[in-house]
Write an enzyme that holds these catalytic residues in place. Structure first.
Site, short mmCIF file in Angstrom:
data_model
loop_
_atom_site.label_atom_id
_atom_site.label_comp_id
_atom_site.label_asym_id
_atom_site.label_seq_id
_atom_site.Cartn_x
_atom_site.Cartn_y
_atom_site.Cartn_z
N LYS A 1 53.31 -12.33 12.46
CA LYS A 1 52.69 -13.41 11.63
C LYS A 1 51.42 -13.17 10.97
O LYS A 1 50.97 -14.20 10.58
CB LYS A 1 52.79 -14.71 12.67
CG LYS A 1 53.89 -15.11 13.16
CD LYS A 1 55.08 -15.74 12.17
CE LYS A 1 56.39 -16.08 12.71
NZ LYS A 1 57.18 -16.64 11.75
N LEU B 1 48.44 -13.04 12.39
CA LEU B 1 47.53 -13.93 12.85
C LEU B 1 45.98 -13.33 13.19
O LEU B 1 44.90 -13.94 13.26
CB LEU B 1 48.02 -14.79 14.20
CG LEU B 1 49.08 -15.55 14.08
CD1 LEU B 1 49.47 -16.12 15.43
CD2 LEU B 1 48.34 -16.91 13.53
N THR B 2 45.90 -11.90 13.49
CA THR B 2 44.65 -11.08 13.68
C THR B 2 43.73 -11.47 12.60
O THR B 2 42.63 -11.95 13.27
CB THR B 2 44.96 -9.73 13.97
OG1 THR B 2 46.19 -9.56 14.88
CG2 THR B 2 43.67 -9.08 14.11
N LEU C 1 33.64 -4.50 28.65
CA LEU C 1 34.82 -4.79 29.29
C LEU C 1 35.95 -4.59 28.54
O LEU C 1 36.08 -4.83 27.38
CB LEU C 1 34.67 -6.24 30.00
CG LEU C 1 33.46 -6.40 30.42
CD1 LEU C 1 33.40 -7.78 31.10
CD2 LEU C 1 33.12 -5.57 31.78
N LYS D 1 43.25 -3.71 4.09
CA LYS D 1 42.91 -4.83 3.37
C LYS D 1 42.13 -5.78 3.50
O LYS D 1 41.24 -6.40 2.88
CB LYS D 1 44.00 -5.41 2.62
CG LYS D 1 45.10 -4.56 1.80
CD LYS D 1 46.20 -4.92 1.41
CE LYS D 1 47.10 -4.05 0.55
NZ LYS D 1 48.57 -4.59 0.43
#
Length: 492
Positions: free
Chosen positions: A224, A226-227, A492, A83
């Site tokens: 939560k 947050l991503t 990296l 989404k």
């Protein structure tokens, strides 16, 4: 060779069927496996009982279920749900791309918000100052203890402070692109996302981009969501600086990879890797046989091979740029970047991060080749004998032989150079040498006894559309010389 002890997340064969309306038949085992290996999906269904979660998943289509899935179960990170990615300027799974690339969305800088979105109550945005030893230590602590999703993981990346300096303070770095989230009361750093500027070439189109890395959220805050907020915030900060494209990698499936490479591993200390559970003992073999199989000579064989010095920067820069131009997706190095990324500076760096070597022709004294690798250790969790694994990662290399248009000669030259790289890494006390199927690596991986990992690394472009480029593997996910020429950038 496995990237994780068990092959978590490998889909049961013959159990998936997609309905005509796009929804998917989900067996209980599939639902459990998808949730186990997909942090984004797990967070979407957080708080639901098993029946409700299964019902919600049955209504999803394949794209929704796969977004955020890690097929190996290793180093999972919540990279947000389908989404969220539907709202972002990234290619869709179902669209047909052409070689002619271009931005997906034209950004009007006047319309970019000058203020970040509000966070949940009790948390606040922070800009990390990595020149401050205390804040560098805070980032180190966060990454060291929270960069792995799976609590049962056997290994956890151990980024040294020297590595973080190297990775996040490259030429042109901006403090505001080192983004953190703090708990308001305790001031504890609980999340991060970072970026550094560079230029890349995508099918001969030069782009100013930000390389995104170190998206990390404290384990207790994984539910939560947050991503998406972190991704949106670093995007906003990049837009404010006039950078509208980004490049990033993930071991999980997101909309939509521009390429996918496979990990390969060459044991340098096979017995140690076996004892920590990284390398298996093949059926019918013995420990002694495996040690003998992976034995390396004690001396290198390339005449004129020596450590790279500052005096080599200009020559290496020229050679590297010409070599990388052979790949559809590559990094456009500046001289300053070559200096930063490849030259070890013992007078200022506490712990060596990068090793680079050049080949100087004994007669002409011209630099004909170079190769490099970097150090990324892993902590071994709950092992009675070993507490770390020292891994060398193949970095950039180049050779004049690449311009002879003689594939046989190129293969022979790379076999010699990379065998010497293995010897030098062994001398530097590395336990394993890791490489992906990018650059010309398919020419030497199997012959030099690299074992196939079960992990993939997917490459993504943000706000840029182009047709996929080959990742060095064929439809069987094996190294293929005919599938080279795609990825010429190491993340990296």
């Amino acid at each position: 060779m496995s990237d994780s002890k068990d092959r978590k997340g490998k889909a049961p064969e013959g159990q998936s069927s997609e309905k005509k309306d796009g929804a998917v038949n989900i067996t209980p085992q599939m639902a459990e496996s998808l949730l186990e290996n997909n942090p984004a999906l797990r967070n979407e269904t957080a708080g639901m009982d098993k029946d409700k979660a299964a019902e919600a998943m049955r209504k999803m289509n394949i794209a929704e279920l796969l977004t955020g899935l890690s097929v190996s179960g290793k180093n999972q990170k919540d990279m947000a749900s389908y989404k969220f990615w539907q709202t972002q300027p990234v290619p869709r799974f179902d669209e047909t791309s052409t070689d002619t690339g271009g931005p997906i969305k034209i950004i009007d800088p006047e319309k970019v918000s000058k203020e970040p979105d509000a966070l949940l109550e009790g948390f606040e945005w922070a800009t990390l100052d990595l020149t401050n030893e205390t804040e560098l230590q805070e980032l180190w602590d966060l990454l060291t203890y929270h960069y792995v999703e799976d609590d049962n993981a056997m290994f956890r990346f151990r980024y040294s402070q020297s590595f973080l300096h190297w990775a996040l303070m490259s030429p042109g770095w901006k403090k505001e692109w080192h983004v953190g989230v703090r708990a308001t009361k305790s001031r504890k750093l609980v999340a991060s996302i970072c970026g550094v500027p560079t230029e890349i070439n995508v099918r001969n189109q030069k782009l100013k981009v930000v390389e995104i890395n170190f998206l990390c959220i404290h384990k207790k805050l994984r539910s939560k969501r947050l991503t998406p907020v972190l991704i949106k915030e670093i995007t906003r900060r990049c837009y404010l600086n006039g950078i509208y494209q980004a490049i990033y990698t993930a071991g999980v499936v997101l909309p939509t990879p521009v390429s996918s490479c496979r990990y390969y591993h060459r044991p340098l200390d096979w017995l140690k890797l076996y004892e920590v559970g990284f390398s298996p003992l093949p059926a019918g073999s013995t420990k002694a046989r495996q040690i003998t199989k992976n034995h390396l000579p004690s001396t290198t064989s390339t005449p004129g091979l020596r450590p790279m010095e500052p005096k080599d920067i200009d020559t290496v820069h020229d050679l590297l740029q010409r070599y990388l131009s052979r790949f559809a997706l590559n990094q456009a190095f500046t001289r300053e970047e070559v200096d930063h990324w490849l030259v070890h500076k013992p007078e200022t760096v506490k712990e060596q991060v990068v090793w680079a070597y050049v080949v100087e022709d004994p007669e002409t004294h011209k630099i004909t080749d170079f190769f490099s690798f970097y150090n990324l250790e892993s902590t071994v969790i709950q092992n009675p004998k070993h507490d770390n694994v020292r891994a060398a990662y193949l970095y950039y290399y180049a050779t004049e032989t690449a311009f002879t248009n003689n594939m046989k000669a190129l293969k022979e030259r790379l076999l010699m150079l990379m065998n010497d790289a293995l010897i030098l890494a062994k001398k530097a006390h590395f336990d394993v040498f890791n490489a992906l199927t990018l650059h010309d690596n398919p020419l030497f991986l199997e012959q030099l006894k690299f074992g196939a990992g079960d992990g993939q690394l997917h490459f993504y472009l943000y706000n840029y559309r182009t047709a996929p480029v080959p990742g060095g593997v064929n439809e069987k996910n094996l190294p293929d010389e005919k599938r080279m020429g795609g990825v010429g950038i190491v993340m990296l």
